[in-house]
Structure formats: C-alpha cells, structure tokens
Design an enzyme around this catalytic site. Structure first.
Site, PDB file in Angstrom:
ATOM      1  CG  PHE A 237      -1.647  -1.195   1.291  1.00 49.51           C
ATOM      2  CD1 PHE A 237      -2.550  -1.548   0.466  1.00 49.51           C
ATOM      3  CD2 PHE A 237      -1.648  -2.070   2.193  1.00 49.51           C
ATOM      4  CE1 PHE A 237      -3.411  -2.655   0.739  1.00 49.51           C
ATOM      5  CE2 PHE A 237      -2.177  -3.255   2.334  1.00 49.51           C
ATOM      6  CZ  PHE A 237      -3.199  -3.610   1.494  1.00 49.51           C
ATOM      7  CG  ASP A 238       1.625   3.588  -3.015  1.00 45.50           C
ATOM      8  OD1 ASP A 238       2.627   2.853  -2.646  1.00 45.50           O
ATOM      9  OD2 ASP A 238       1.078   3.470  -4.108  1.00 45.50           O
ATOM     10  CB  VAL A 239      -2.913   5.871   0.714  1.00 47.93           C
ATOM     11  CG1 VAL A 239      -3.694   6.717   1.518  1.00 47.93           C
ATOM     12  CG2 VAL A 239      -2.443   6.721  -0.385  1.00 47.93           C
TER      13      VAL A 239
ATOM     14  CE  LYS B   4       0.593   0.323  -4.817  1.00 45.54           C
ATOM     15  NZ  LYS B   4       1.616  -1.101  -4.466  1.00 45.54           N
TER      16      LYS B   4
END
Length: 307
Positions: A22-24, A251
């Site tokens: 994940f980015d967030v 993501k």
C-alpha cells in the site's frame, strides 16, 4: 466460502509484505490510535515508521464532536504531527455535502443541528448557516409551553431545510422535538454517522447512531430510507476522500477497529486491503467468522505493525 483474515502479530515477514502493498493508509482514530484520552502504546512509532517508508497517512473519523482543527490539536498533543488536510471527519464530510452537493432552495438553506462545536465549526468553514447545536436555548428541559409553540410552529425557523444529527453529549427531549418538527415539515435528514456505540476508556458508550435512533423511529419507515449518513461506511464519504486526496484505491488500506463501519467502509470502497485492530470494538476472529465483512488482516493493536 468466506475469505480468511491473516494474523500479522509477531509475523515480521508478513507485516513487511502487507505494508509494501500500500501507498496510503486511512486510519480510524478512536479505538485505533487511542481510547478516550489514552494513547495506545506504539502508535506514534508505528505512524513514524509508515511515514518513513513514504506512506501517506489520512485520519478518517466518524467522531463529529471535534472539528479538523480540534483533531489536529489532539493528534499533536499526543505526539502525532498532523496537518488539517490529513484529517477527514464526518462533520466536515456533512458540511461539504450540504454546501457543494445538496441543492437547497435559497430560502431553506439553514441547518438545524443536534451536535456539538465540531459540527458547528465545520459548517462555519463552509459558510453554512445553522441553528441549534450548542445554543443554550436548546440545552434545557422541555416545558409545557414548549409543547404548544412547537406544535403550532410559531418558534420554528422557516429557513431550516436540513436536520443534521451527530454525537451530542447534551442530547435532550427538547432538541429531539424541534428536530422532528423540522423533519415533518420536509427538512432533509442527515446524520454524521450511524455508529451505535463509541469506544472510550476501555468500554463502550452511546454513539451518534444512538442519538439519531429516536428520530429514525419517529419517522417510521421513512426514517431509515430517507436519512443519509455522511460517515463510514457511507461511500459518499469514500468518494469525497478519494476526490480530495486523489489516490489509487487498490493501493490504499483502511485501518480500523469496527467491522460494521471501518472494515465495511474499506471493503465496499474497493480498497486494496483492510486491517482490523482489536483495541476497540472488535475483539477477535469470532466477531467476523461466518460474516461477509472479513478484514484482510488483523493485529491486537496498531503497535504490532512494528514487528
């Protein structure tokens, strides 16, 4: 067959693999970062670790008693650096919906509030006129005269076009009576969220959903059908968050302690994953076994992500 939720407690490789997906990370606050005024151990360090890996953190709360500015102060008082833009609350969500999406007649743009200063502050930030709320006139016991004047409509403000209900620690019979009178006159029925309980001090207390429940019951079948929730798990809130932060849902991961709000919010919002922490309402796997609301993974507390 229902999906299996993965336990990440003590699994360093599994934790790293999960975080890397994940980015967030969208975080619920009450029951995840803290309970009442008690910050959970490892919260600050975990958030620092995620930010150090370049992850974006967004604090998504259904608690409408505080404005985004209030939440910023609370986060920073607990050692968590945050900006107002990283915070997305149900009071702000409702205010944006009223001011930018809801089409109200010009002469019916006032909001009658059952709620606290957080709701009022966010309505003010969007220049939405409002009455009720913390006004001392409504914070009292109902009188025989009140019954008469409410029934006759003489004290009702004709400019009220919305009734907005959030958590109100000073809820009383008078406020409910005025709110119902406006709803019967055709006001739009909004609630900041439908959470029946609020975790605090290691226990559960009435949530915003318990405040709006009498009005929904009074409205009969129309109450549940016509009320619009502006908090989790409402996808109106998810759409607003995505519109503001412009992230790839695949993501993003929702982190929360409630299956019926946080985890359901992430699943119905088609996020890449959900993480349930057992420091709030949800207490274990038995809570989701046999249901359709199963988190991607779970930990006992947020600090477990440190490995």
């Amino acid at each position: 067959m229902n999906a299996k939720s993965k336990c990440l407690v003590g699994d360093k490789a599994g934790i790293q693999e999960f975080i890397d997906r994940f980015d967030v990370f969208l975080f619920d606050c009450d029951g995840v970062l803290w309970s009442g005024d008690q910050l959970f151990e490892g919260t600050v360090e975990t958030l620092e670790m995620l930010r150090g890996k370049g992850k974006q953190t967004v604090f998504v709360t259904n608690n409408s008693t505080k404005s985004r500015a209030d939440y910023k102060k609370q986060l920073e008082s607990m050692g968590i650096p945050a900006s107002v833009d990283e915070i997305f609350g149900s009071a702000y969500s409702a205010s944006v919906y009223i001011s930018r999406i809801l089409s109200l007649p010009p002469k019916q743009s006032t909001v009658f509030v059952i709620g606290e200063s957080g709701v009022e502050a966010e309505l003010d930030s969007e220049s939405v006129p409002h009455i009720g709320g913390t006004d001392p006139f409504y914070n009292r016991a109902i009188t025989p005269q009140d019954y008469t004047i409410i029934a006759s409509g003489t004290t009702l403000d004709p400019s009220v076009g919305v009734v907005l209900v959030g958590l109100d620690h000073d809820i009383n019979y008078l406020k409910l009576s005025y709110a119902y009178a406006y709803l019967k006159r055709g006001a739009v029925f909004l609630i900041t969220n439908a959470d029946p309980t609020l975790p605090s001090a290691g226990s559960l207390f009435p949530g915003a959903g318990s405040i709006s429940a009498p009005l929904i019951a009074m409205m009969g079948g129309e109450g549940g059908e016509k009320v619009t929730s502006m908090g989790k798990p409402s996808q109106a809130m998810m759409d607003a968050i995505e519109g503001k932060f412009r992230f790839d849902r695949s993501k993003a991961c929702m982190v929360g302690d409630r299956l019926d709000t946080d985890i359901k919010f992430g699943i119905e919002g088609r996020l890449g994953g959900t993480l349930c922490v057992l420091s709030g309402v949800t207490r274990g796997e038995s809570d989701w076994d046999g249901t359709d609301v199963v988190p991607t993974a779970w930990v006992n507390e947020l600090g477990d992500l440190r490995g």
